[in-house]
Design a protein around this motif. Structure first.
Motif, mmCIF file in Angstrom:
data_model
loop_
_atom_site.group_PDB
_atom_site.id
_atom_site.type_symbol
_atom_site.label_atom_id
_atom_site.label_comp_id
_atom_site.label_asym_id
_atom_site.label_seq_id
_atom_site.Cartn_x
_atom_site.Cartn_y
_atom_site.Cartn_z
ATOM 1 N N HIS A 97 -70.707 -136.458 90.214
ATOM 2 C CA HIS A 97 -69.621 -135.569 89.821
ATOM 3 C C HIS A 97 -69.121 -134.636 90.919
ATOM 4 C CE1 HIS A 97 -69.873 -136.973 85.744
ATOM 5 N NE2 HIS A 97 -71.191 -136.827 85.816
ATOM 6 N N VAL A 98 -69.829 -134.562 92.041
ATOM 7 C CA VAL A 98 -69.380 -133.710 93.146
ATOM 8 C C VAL A 98 -69.180 -134.549 94.414
ATOM 9 C CG1 VAL A 98 -69.927 -131.716 94.611
ATOM 10 C CG2 VAL A 98 -70.485 -131.661 92.169
ATOM 11 N N ARG A 99 -70.220 -135.242 94.840
ATOM 12 C CA ARG A 99 -70.141 -135.979 96.094
ATOM 13 C C ARG A 99 -69.149 -137.133 96.033
ATOM 14 N NH1 ARG A 99 -72.901 -140.446 97.808
ATOM 15 N NH2 ARG A 99 -72.746 -140.800 100.035
ATOM 16 N N GLU A 100 -69.237 -137.957 94.995
ATOM 17 C CA GLU A 100 -68.330 -139.113 94.901
ATOM 18 C C GLU A 100 -66.858 -138.689 94.831
ATOM 19 O OE1 GLU A 100 -68.855 -142.271 95.489
ATOM 20 O OE2 GLU A 100 -70.985 -141.869 95.851
ATOM 21 N N PRO A 101 -66.489 -137.684 94.013
ATOM 22 C CA PRO A 101 -65.085 -137.239 94.042
ATOM 23 C C PRO A 101 -64.664 -136.726 95.427
ATOM 24 C CG PRO A 101 -66.120 -136.482 92.037
ATOM 25 C CD PRO A 101 -67.217 -137.061 92.895
ATOM 26 N N LEU A 102 -65.567 -136.058 96.136
ATOM 27 C CA LEU A 102 -65.238 -135.618 97.497
ATOM 28 C C LEU A 102 -64.999 -136.809 98.415
ATOM 29 C CD1 LEU A 102 -67.608 -132.590 98.233
ATOM 30 C CD2 LEU A 102 -65.107 -132.594 98.275
ATOM 31 N N ARG A 103 -65.792 -137.830 98.266
ATOM 32 C CA ARG A 103 -65.649 -139.025 99.107
ATOM 33 C C ARG A 103 -64.328 -139.733 98.838
ATOM 34 N NH1 ARG A 103 -69.939 -141.461 101.645
ATOM 35 N NH2 ARG A 103 -69.222 -143.502 100.967
ATOM 36 N N ALA A 104 -63.791 -139.564 97.639
ATOM 37 C CA ALA A 104 -62.528 -140.212 97.276
ATOM 38 C C ALA A 104 -61.320 -139.457 97.830
ATOM 39 C CB ALA A 104 -62.433 -140.336 95.761
#
Length: 138
Positions: free
Chosen positions: A67-74
């Protein structure tokens, strides 16, 4: 205490070191021993707590990743900006999470202690516990 997972040294220049907060932890452990808790029982409890805490921490890290890292990676960010935002998010969320966990554990511990005292305690013990500020309260 280290084997039980209660104290976790950090490697600094290839040498195991302990943080100042570890000194407080040791003081707390000594206070429990002085109150009459057996060392073996405390270490057993600490080991079980460590295992349960690791399992929950792994779940929390998975949630953070999802919920934090993956959205940042996107997001269209540079690697450095993404890394800075990731660390900033972790830095801001860590105190909140630790406060929530500590508060919840305190509430559960007081609830269990209250239930136990109601089952096995004497009237004077119950009255004294009930008069204690914070006993059974959030």
């Amino acid at each position: 205490v280290v084997r039980a997972g209660v104290l976790v040294p950090r490697l600094v220049d290839g040498e195991e070191r302990f943080a100042p907060a570890d000194v407080e932890l040791v003081r707390g452990g000594l206070a429990l021993l002085e109150a009459g808790f057996p060392l073996a029982d405390l270490l057993s409890l600490a080991g079980r707590h460590d295992a349960a805490t690791h399992a929950i921490a792994e779940d929390a890290v998975r949630l953070f990743d999802l919920h934090v890292r993956e959205p940042l990676r996107a997001q269209a960010l540079s690697d450095d900006e993404r890394a800075e935002r990731l660390v900033a998010a972790f830095r801001s969320l860590l105190p909140t999470i630790t406060t929530l966990v500590a508060h919840h554990f305190r509430r559960v511990l007081l609830e269990v202690a209250q239930e136990h005292l109601e089952q096995v305690g004497e009237a004077t013990e119950l009255a004294a516990a009930s008069a204690e500020p914070g006993w059974g309260a959030a």
